[in-house]
Design an enzyme around this catalytic site. Structure first.
Site, short mmCIF file in Angstrom:
data_model
loop_
_atom_site.label_atom_id
_atom_site.label_comp_id
_atom_site.label_asym_id
_atom_site.label_seq_id
_atom_site.Cartn_x
_atom_site.Cartn_y
_atom_site.Cartn_z
N LYS A 51 0.83 -1.22 0.00
CA LYS A 51 0.00 0.00 0.00
C LYS A 51 0.85 1.25 0.00
O LYS A 51 0.45 2.27 -0.56
CB LYS A 51 -0.94 0.01 1.21
N LYS B 30 -4.10 -9.59 -6.33
CA LYS B 30 -5.39 -9.99 -5.74
C LYS B 30 -6.50 -9.02 -6.16
O LYS B 30 -6.23 -7.83 -6.38
CB LYS B 30 -5.27 -10.13 -4.22
N LYS C 246 -10.65 -3.79 -3.62
CA LYS C 246 -11.52 -2.62 -3.78
C LYS C 246 -10.75 -1.48 -4.41
O LYS C 246 -11.30 -0.67 -5.12
CB LYS C 246 -12.03 -2.14 -2.41
#
Ligand code: ATP
Ligand code: LTN
Length: 327
Positions: free
Chosen positions: A112, A193, A196
């Site tokens: 992230k 993966k 969202k």
């Protein structure tokens, strides 16, 4: 006495098939066996930038998806994380027992931080708050996707460190893997993966997608070279991912799929998978549209937060006593 399960999803965007297969459908499948607490973890969502209005809408929307997918709020506690301040309270205390080196090794953080411009302390410290969520309620099992396994290991380490120093305070939780689909991958990039926050919307099937959107996303989903419908994660990651989704939603075994599709090729398989997804999601979408505008959701969440607080207050008092911060 039933064993305690705790899990949560961030209101960071629309729910997708990865969230459903890896988490939500598992919660529903095991609902009667356990004493469940399901949270909407809004404080985790704000570790990356969120639009305030969208965040509020998404929080309610996730609660509605929980119910639409089959979570019964009379049976399981359902609440919003920020409605119980005990989470942040214990989160701070756990910060003081969590190593910087250990947090730096978390793969979710490493991924992230590459994607966000401003890397906050909250993003780095995210797993300590997650540990607080879990440890506040004497959780025994945490049903989550495989991407969260490392955070549960960290939770166990922190709990063991504190128990080792102060005596038995925390129950040591265990990872509960999904029956099928620990990690659903993007339909466009099968090495990443489904998530969202994925930039390509065609890689993700949202629970709210219409039948036409689902058909189209499958039509353009990437496939591997060759034409066989076989599970081979290393050499055929795209078709392996599609088979995993098919299996998870239909309950069919790889042998059954093999018998059904041998010699048929990718095109037919993808078309059929589209119909399997549409059929599976259709009743959930209908329930969602029936409840999303009802005031009952707010009431459910307020009741849920009260019930959660009743449990967590005792744990907080116990922790305060042993570490010496209560009078
Ligand atoms: P974001 O992209 O904002 O980080 P996300 O889509 O990864 O969000 P989370 O809220 O982090 O979703 O995850 C909620 C639950 O869904 C967790 O249990 C997580 O393990 C599970 N999950 C998320 N993505 C997948 C996936 N692709 N496959 C299986 N499980 C998943
Ligand atoms: N980090 C989790 C969300 C989460 C969670 C939790 C899951 C926050 N607190 C406690 C299980 C138990 C994620 O899915 N990204």
């Amino acid at each position: 006495m039933k064993k305690r399960v705790f899990s949560g999803i961030k209101p960071s965007g629309d729910l997708h098939l990865g969230n459903y297969i890896g988490a939500l459908s598992q919660w529903v499948a095991h609902q009667h066996e356990y004493d469940n607490i399901f949270c909407i973890v809004d404080l985790h969502a704000i570790t990356v930038p969120q639009n305030p209005h969208r965040l509020q809408e998404q929080t309610k929307s996730i609660a509605a998806w929980y119910i639409a997918a089959g979570i019964n709020p009379d049976e399981s506690i359902m609440f919003v994380q920020s409605d119980n301040p005990d989470h942040t309270y214990l989160g701070w205390i756990l910060n003081c027992f969590t190593g910087i080196g250990q947090l730096g090794r978390m793969t979710q953080y490493k991924d992230k931080k590459e994607k966000t411009e401003f890397v906050s302390v909250g993003l780095f410290d995210y797993p300590a708050l997650m540990a607080a969520d879990i440890l506040l309620y004497d959780t025994q099992f945490v049903p989550v996707g495989e991407d969260q396994k490392q955070h549960i290991e960290l939770t166990r380490d922190v709990a063991e460190r504190i128990n080792g120093q102060y005596g038995h305070i925390f129950t040591i939780p265990e990872y509960m893997p999904p029956i099928a689909g620990e990690r659903i991958m993007s339909l466009q990039q099968p090495d990443k993966k489904m998530s969202k926050s994925e930039s390509d919307p065609n890689g993700t099937i949202n629970l709210s997608d219409t039948p036409d959107q689902i058909r189209e996303k499958l039509r353009i989903a990437v496939t591997d070279s060759g034409n066989e419908i076989i599970i081979d994660k290393k050499n055929k990651p795209a078709i392996t991912n599609l088979i995993t989704i098919y299996q998870a939603l239909s309950g069919k075994t790889p042998q059954q799929l093999d018998a059904e599709y041998s010699g048929k090729g990718y095109k037919i398989f993808k078309q059929d998978l589209g119909e399997v997804i549409i059929q599976h999601l259709s009743p959930i979408q209908t329930r969602y549209s029936e409840i999303i505008h009802s005031k009952a959701i707010e009431k459910t969440l307020t009741n849920g937060a009260n019930k959660a607080k009743e449990i967590s207050t005792t744990k907080i008092q116990q922790v305060r006593n042993v570490i010496g911060i209560s009078q």
